[in-house]
Write a protein that holds these residues in place. Structure first.
Motif, PDB file in Angstrom:
ATOM      1  N   UNK A 121       0.813  -1.205   0.000  1.00  0.00           N
ATOM      2  CA  UNK A 121       0.000   0.000   0.000  1.00  0.00           C
ATOM      3  C   UNK A 121       0.847   1.256   0.000  1.00  0.00           C
ATOM      4  N   UNK A 122       0.354   2.258   0.697  1.00  0.00           N
ATOM      5  CA  UNK A 122       1.033   3.549   0.744  1.00  0.00           C
ATOM      6  C   UNK A 122       2.311   3.499   1.578  1.00  0.00           C
ATOM      7  N   UNK A 123       2.371   2.562   2.516  1.00  0.00           N
ATOM      8  CA  UNK A 123       3.515   2.447   3.408  1.00  0.00           C
ATOM      9  C   UNK A 123       3.807   0.962   3.632  1.00  0.00           C
ATOM     10  N   UNK A 124       5.001   0.660   4.051  1.00  0.00           N
ATOM     11  CA  UNK A 124       5.449  -0.712   4.305  1.00  0.00           C
ATOM     12  C   UNK A 124       5.399  -1.571   3.045  1.00  0.00           C
ATOM     13  N   UNK A 125       5.997  -1.029   2.008  1.00  0.00           N
ATOM     14  CA  UNK A 125       6.119  -1.759   0.748  1.00  0.00           C
ATOM     15  C   UNK A 125       7.021  -2.968   0.953  1.00  0.00           C
ATOM     16  N   UNK A 126       6.842  -3.951   0.110  1.00  0.00           N
ATOM     17  CA  UNK A 126       7.658  -5.161   0.201  1.00  0.00           C
ATOM     18  C   UNK A 126       8.246  -5.462  -1.160  1.00  0.00           C
ATOM     19  N   UNK A 127       9.522  -5.754  -1.187  1.00  0.00           N
ATOM     20  CA  UNK A 127      10.202  -6.155  -2.415  1.00  0.00           C
ATOM     21  C   UNK A 127      10.046  -7.660  -2.555  1.00  0.00           C
ATOM     22  N   UNK A 128       9.535  -8.081  -3.708  1.00  0.00           N
ATOM     23  CA  UNK A 128       9.389  -9.509  -3.979  1.00  0.00           C
ATOM     24  C   UNK A 128      10.176  -9.839  -5.242  1.00  0.00           C
ATOM     25  N   UNK A 129      10.665 -11.063  -5.301  1.00  0.00           N
ATOM     26  CA  UNK A 129      11.457 -11.495  -6.439  1.00  0.00           C
ATOM     27  C   UNK A 129      10.918 -12.834  -6.936  1.00  0.00           C
ATOM     28  N   UNK A 130      10.897 -12.967  -8.230  1.00  0.00           N
ATOM     29  CA  UNK A 130      10.481 -14.223  -8.852  1.00  0.00           C
ATOM     30  C   UNK A 130      11.731 -15.061  -9.045  1.00  0.00           C
ATOM     31  N   UNK A 131      11.896 -16.075  -8.230  1.00  0.00           N
ATOM     32  CA  UNK A 131      13.079 -16.917  -8.336  1.00  0.00           C
ATOM     33  C   UNK A 131      13.686 -17.234  -6.993  1.00  0.00           C
ATOM     34  N   UNK A 132      14.936 -17.709  -7.058  1.00  0.00           N
ATOM     35  CA  UNK A 132      15.657 -18.143  -5.859  1.00  0.00           C
ATOM     36  C   UNK A 132      16.253 -16.956  -5.107  1.00  0.00           C
ATOM     37  N   UNK A 133      16.302 -17.108  -3.782  1.00  0.00           N
ATOM     38  CA  UNK A 133      16.932 -16.094  -2.941  1.00  0.00           C
ATOM     39  C   UNK A 133      17.955 -16.743  -2.024  1.00  0.00           C
ATOM     40  N   UNK A 134      18.826 -15.907  -1.507  1.00  0.00           N
ATOM     41  CA  UNK A 134      19.829 -16.329  -0.543  1.00  0.00           C
ATOM     42  C   UNK A 134      20.065 -15.147   0.393  1.00  0.00           C
ATOM     43  N   UNK A 135      20.900 -15.338   1.388  1.00  0.00           N
ATOM     44  CA  UNK A 135      21.196 -14.276   2.349  1.00  0.00           C
ATOM     45  C   UNK A 135      22.700 -14.056   2.419  1.00  0.00           C
ATOM     46  N   UNK A 136      23.113 -12.793   2.348  1.00  0.00           N
ATOM     47  CA  UNK A 136      24.519 -12.459   2.529  1.00  0.00           C
ATOM     48  C   UNK A 136      24.799 -12.370   4.026  1.00  0.00           C
ATOM     49  N   UNK A 137      26.053 -12.562   4.413  1.00  0.00           N
ATOM     50  CA  UNK A 137      26.363 -12.661   5.850  1.00  0.00           C
ATOM     51  C   UNK A 137      26.682 -11.327   6.508  1.00  0.00           C
ATOM     52  N   UNK A 138      27.236 -10.378   5.768  1.00  0.00           N
ATOM     53  CA  UNK A 138      27.601  -9.101   6.382  1.00  0.00           C
ATOM     54  C   UNK A 138      26.395  -8.166   6.449  1.00  0.00           C
ATOM     55  N   UNK A 139      26.523  -7.106   7.222  1.00  0.00           N
ATOM     56  CA  UNK A 139      25.370  -6.266   7.545  1.00  0.00           C
ATOM     57  C   UNK A 139      25.454  -4.864   6.940  1.00  0.00           C
ATOM     58  N   UNK A 156       3.420   9.156  13.311  1.00  0.00           N
ATOM     59  CA  UNK A 156       2.149   9.772  12.920  1.00  0.00           C
ATOM     60  C   UNK A 156       1.940   9.716  11.401  1.00  0.00           C
ATOM     61  N   UNK A 157       2.980  10.001  10.636  1.00  0.00           N
ATOM     62  CA  UNK A 157       2.883   9.969   9.173  1.00  0.00           C
ATOM     63  C   UNK A 157       2.587   8.554   8.678  1.00  0.00           C
ATOM     64  N   UNK A 158       3.311   7.571   9.213  1.00  0.00           N
ATOM     65  CA  UNK A 158       3.129   6.189   8.775  1.00  0.00           C
ATOM     66  C   UNK A 158       1.786   5.618   9.224  1.00  0.00           C
ATOM     67  N   UNK A 159       1.325   5.960  10.425  1.00  0.00           N
ATOM     68  CA  UNK A 159       0.032   5.439  10.873  1.00  0.00           C
ATOM     69  C   UNK A 159      -1.097   6.032  10.026  1.00  0.00           C
ATOM     70  N   UNK A 160      -0.964   7.275   9.602  1.00  0.00           N
ATOM     71  CA  UNK A 160      -1.950   7.877   8.707  1.00  0.00           C
ATOM     72  C   UNK A 160      -1.953   7.168   7.362  1.00  0.00           C
ATOM     73  N   UNK A 161      -0.764   6.912   6.808  1.00  0.00           N
ATOM     74  CA  UNK A 161      -0.681   6.199   5.525  1.00  0.00           C
ATOM     75  C   UNK A 161      -1.232   4.772   5.645  1.00  0.00           C
TER      76      UNK A 161
END
Length: 173
Positions: A121-139, A156-161
């Motif tokens: 929606x307007x806030x808390x977007x999520x990135x999605x990928x079609x395919x395989x994923x993995x995780x890198x170790x460093x931060x 306040x801004x995010x709760x309104x969105x």
């Protein structure tokens, strides 16, 4: 990111500080787009990326040198992975959070541009990928808030969105 990126893209919706002036010094591609939602802004950015891979880093985030090196090494190899989760460490009021649930969180941030999109929606977007994923170790690091006032302004801004999103989806709140 300047040492590992083929291109840097900023989607600006009306900065009034020195953001664009600073960005131009690094050869950044700057696009203007009026703000509708975070999802729309980030998809616009992804669609204007000419590279095979895209790394999303917000203005209040930065890569550690170890993660930058790991990304460069990872992308230099041939792989069947289409997206990588990166571990984000949160800094709140100048201190790194070290408590379960808020200290380190995996975020999908490094993706093949043709296989990824943002949803939400307007806030808390999520990135999605079609395919395989993995995780890198460093931060990477996330400077969340530098003051309590900043925290409540964003809250306040995010709760309104979020409420507007629920209204658009005809959900009770």
């Amino acid at each position: 990111v300047k040492d590992i990126a083929d291109e840097i893209i900023i989607v600006d919706s009306g900065s009034t500080d020195n953001t664009l002036e600073i960005a131009r010094k690094y050869g950044t591609k700057i696009f203007h787009k009026d703000f509708v939602s975070f999802t729309e802004q980030k998809n616009f950015s992804l669609n204007n990326c000419s590279s095979i891979w895209a790394l999303n880093i917000d203005a209040d985030e930065y890569l550690t040198p170890a993660l930058a090196k790991e990304i460069k090494k990872t992308l230099s190899k041939k792989t069947d992975i289409d997206g990588y989760f990166l571990i984000r460490n949160n800094i709140f009021l100048g201190r790194q959070m070290k408590h379960s649930g808020i200290s380190a969180e995996a975020r999908l941030r490094l993706v093949k541009t043709k296989k990824a999109k943002y949803v939400g929606g307007l806030v808390h977007e999520e990135l999605v990928v079609e395919g395989k994923t993995s995780t890198l170790k460093n931060t990477f690091m996330h400077n969340t808030y530098t003051s309590i006032e900043q925290y409540f302004e964003k809250f306040n801004r995010y709760s309104t969105l979020a409420a507007l999103t629920m209204q658009q989806e005809h959900k009770k709140f």
